[in-house]
Motif scaffolding. Structure first.
Motif, mmCIF file in Angstrom:
data_model
loop_
_atom_site.group_PDB
_atom_site.id
_atom_site.type_symbol
_atom_site.label_atom_id
_atom_site.label_comp_id
_atom_site.label_asym_id
_atom_site.label_seq_id
_atom_site.Cartn_x
_atom_site.Cartn_y
_atom_site.Cartn_z
ATOM 1 N N VAL A 44 0.873 -1.160 0.000
ATOM 2 C CA VAL A 44 0.000 0.000 0.000
ATOM 3 C C VAL A 44 0.913 1.213 0.000
ATOM 4 C CG1 VAL A 44 -1.844 1.212 1.209
ATOM 5 C CG2 VAL A 44 -1.662 -1.262 1.407
ATOM 6 N N LYS A 104 -13.664 5.614 -1.576
ATOM 7 C CA LYS A 104 -12.892 4.796 -2.518
ATOM 8 C C LYS A 104 -13.069 5.337 -3.930
ATOM 9 C CE LYS A 104 -13.557 0.361 -4.821
ATOM 10 N NZ LYS A 104 -14.270 -0.919 -4.768
ATOM 11 N N SER A 106 -12.216 4.095 -7.827
ATOM 12 C CA SER A 106 -11.783 2.970 -8.659
ATOM 13 C C SER A 106 -12.212 3.239 -10.094
ATOM 14 C CB SER A 106 -12.409 1.667 -8.152
ATOM 15 O OG SER A 106 -12.024 0.581 -8.960
ATOM 16 N N ASP A 145 -6.907 0.643 -6.614
ATOM 17 C CA ASP A 145 -7.959 1.470 -6.011
ATOM 18 C C ASP A 145 -7.327 2.413 -5.000
ATOM 19 O OD1 ASP A 145 -9.798 0.039 -7.474
ATOM 20 O OD2 ASP A 145 -10.628 -1.047 -5.769
ATOM 21 N N SER A 146 -7.925 3.598 -4.829
ATOM 22 C CA SER A 146 -7.409 4.529 -3.826
ATOM 23 C C SER A 146 -8.502 4.826 -2.807
ATOM 24 C CB SER A 146 -6.922 5.824 -4.475
ATOM 25 O OG SER A 146 -7.996 6.527 -5.063
ATOM 26 N N THR A 147 -8.083 5.127 -1.579
ATOM 27 C CA THR A 147 -9.009 5.503 -0.513
ATOM 28 C C THR A 147 -8.511 6.770 0.159
ATOM 29 O OG1 THR A 147 -7.885 4.065 1.096
ATOM 30 C CG2 THR A 147 -9.813 3.139 -0.041
ATOM 31 N N ASP A 148 -9.477 7.560 0.643
ATOM 32 C CA ASP A 148 -9.154 8.810 1.322
ATOM 33 C C ASP A 148 -10.182 9.017 2.428
ATOM 34 O OD1 ASP A 148 -8.098 11.300 1.987
ATOM 35 O OD2 ASP A 148 -8.029 12.007 -0.089
ATOM 36 N N THR A 185 -2.108 12.217 1.931
ATOM 37 C CA THR A 185 -1.990 11.498 0.658
ATOM 38 C C THR A 185 -2.979 10.344 0.705
ATOM 39 O OG1 THR A 185 0.402 11.955 0.654
ATOM 40 C CG2 THR A 185 -0.383 10.312 -0.894
ATOM 41 N N ALA A 186 -3.690 10.126 -0.385
ATOM 42 C CA ALA A 186 -4.616 8.990 -0.450
ATOM 43 C C ALA A 186 -3.819 7.685 -0.471
ATOM 44 C CB ALA A 186 -5.489 9.095 -1.696
ATOM 45 N N PHE A 187 -4.414 6.616 0.083
ATOM 46 C CA PHE A 187 -3.792 5.297 -0.004
ATOM 47 C C PHE A 187 -4.095 4.700 -1.373
ATOM 48 C CE2 PHE A 187 -4.673 5.185 4.758
ATOM 49 C CZ PHE A 187 -3.350 5.393 5.109
ATOM 50 N N VAL A 188 -3.101 4.088 -1.978
ATOM 51 C CA VAL A 188 -3.299 3.325 -3.217
ATOM 52 C C VAL A 188 -3.016 1.882 -2.881
ATOM 53 C CG1 VAL A 188 -2.614 2.972 -5.612
ATOM 54 C CG2 VAL A 188 -2.673 5.287 -4.656
ATOM 55 N N TRP A 189 -4.032 1.025 -3.054
ATOM 56 C CA TRP A 189 -3.947 -0.366 -2.635
ATOM 57 C C TRP A 189 -3.322 -1.239 -3.692
ATOM 58 C CZ3 TRP A 189 -5.127 -1.508 2.353
ATOM 59 C CH2 TRP A 189 -5.729 -0.476 3.083
#
Length: 189
Positions: A44, A104, A106, A145-148, A185-189
Motif C-alpha cells: 500500500v 474509494k 476505482s 484502487d485509492s481511498t481517502d 496522501t490517499a492510499f493506493v492499494w
C-alpha cells in the motif's frame, strides 16, 4: 577365512539409486504449488497518512492512519495524540468497536468502504487513541484502487460520521467523529 562385504544397495539393480528422485521431485512440486496458491502481500502506498478529525468531547486534531495489505486482509490503524479519552473514563483492552469510513475511487467511480474492528490497548482519561488495526468489512478494494478520508461537515452526529468509536467497558460511550480534511496522501492499494 575371508569376509565378504555386504552387497551394495544398488548391486544387481543399477536403477535403485534413482528411486528417491521422484519422491523428492513430488515434494518440491507440492511446495511450489502451495506457494503459488498462497495469497501474496501487496504494498500500500504510502503506508501512513494524516488527516484531521473532530470527535467532539474526545477532542479534535491530527490523526495518523496506517494501512496494510497482507494478501488476506486489508487493514487501517488509527492513532492520535490530539484525540484522547476524556478525564474520568477508561477502556479495557479490545473493548472499543471502531468503524472507519473511507471514500474509494476505482476507475473514476467513487464509492465508500468501511474498516471495522474491536482492537485497542487499555486506555484511561487523557490517553491518546490507538484503534485497530481495523479490517475491511464493507466494500472491496482491488489493486490500484485509492481511498481517502470521508470529509463531512461538523459537528459529528449519530447519523453523520466518518469514524465511530463505541466504548463498552468499563465506560460506555458512542463517539461519532467527522474527518475535517482529506488525508495528506490517499492510499493506493
Amino acid at each position: 577365512m575371508s569376509i565378504n562385504p555386504a552387497p551394495s544397495p544398488t548391486a544387481g539393480n543399477p536403477n535403485r539409486r534413482h528411486v528417491r528422485l521422484p519422491l523428492v521431485l513430488a515434494a518440491a512440486c507440492s511446495a511450489a504449488a502451495a506457494l503459488a496458491l498462497a495469497p501474496t502481500a501487496h504494498a500500500v502506498a504510502p503506508l501512513t497518512a494524516t488527516a484531521t478529525y473532530d470527535c467532539g468531547a474526545w477532542g479534535s486534531g491530527l490523526a495518523t492512519l496506517t494501512a496494510a495489505d497482507s494478501g488476506t486482509a486489508k487493514t487501517v490503524k488509527v492513532t492520535s495524540t490530539a484525540i484522547t479519552m476524556p478525564p474520568g473514563t477508561s477502556a479495557d483492552p479490545n473493548s472499543i468497536t471502531t468503524t472507519l469510513k473511507l471514500t474509494k475511487t476505482s476507475g473514476g467511480v467513487t464509492s465508500q468502504v468501511q474498516f471495522s474492528g474491536k482492537t485497542n490497548p487499555g486506555m484511561s482519561g487523557g490517553s491518546p487513541i490507538t484503534l485497530g488495526p481495523l479490517k475491511l468489512t464493507s466494500g472491496s478494494l482491488a489493486a490500484g484502487d485509492s481511498t481517502d478520508s470521508t470529509v463531512l461537515p461538523t459537528p459529528p452526529s449519530t447519523t453523520q460520521w466518518s469514524l465511530q468509536i463505541v466504548a463498552s467497558s468499563p465506560t460506555s460511550a458512542t463517539v461519532p467523529c467527522v474527518a475535517t480534511s482529506a488525508q495528506s496522501t490517499a492510499f493506493v492499494w
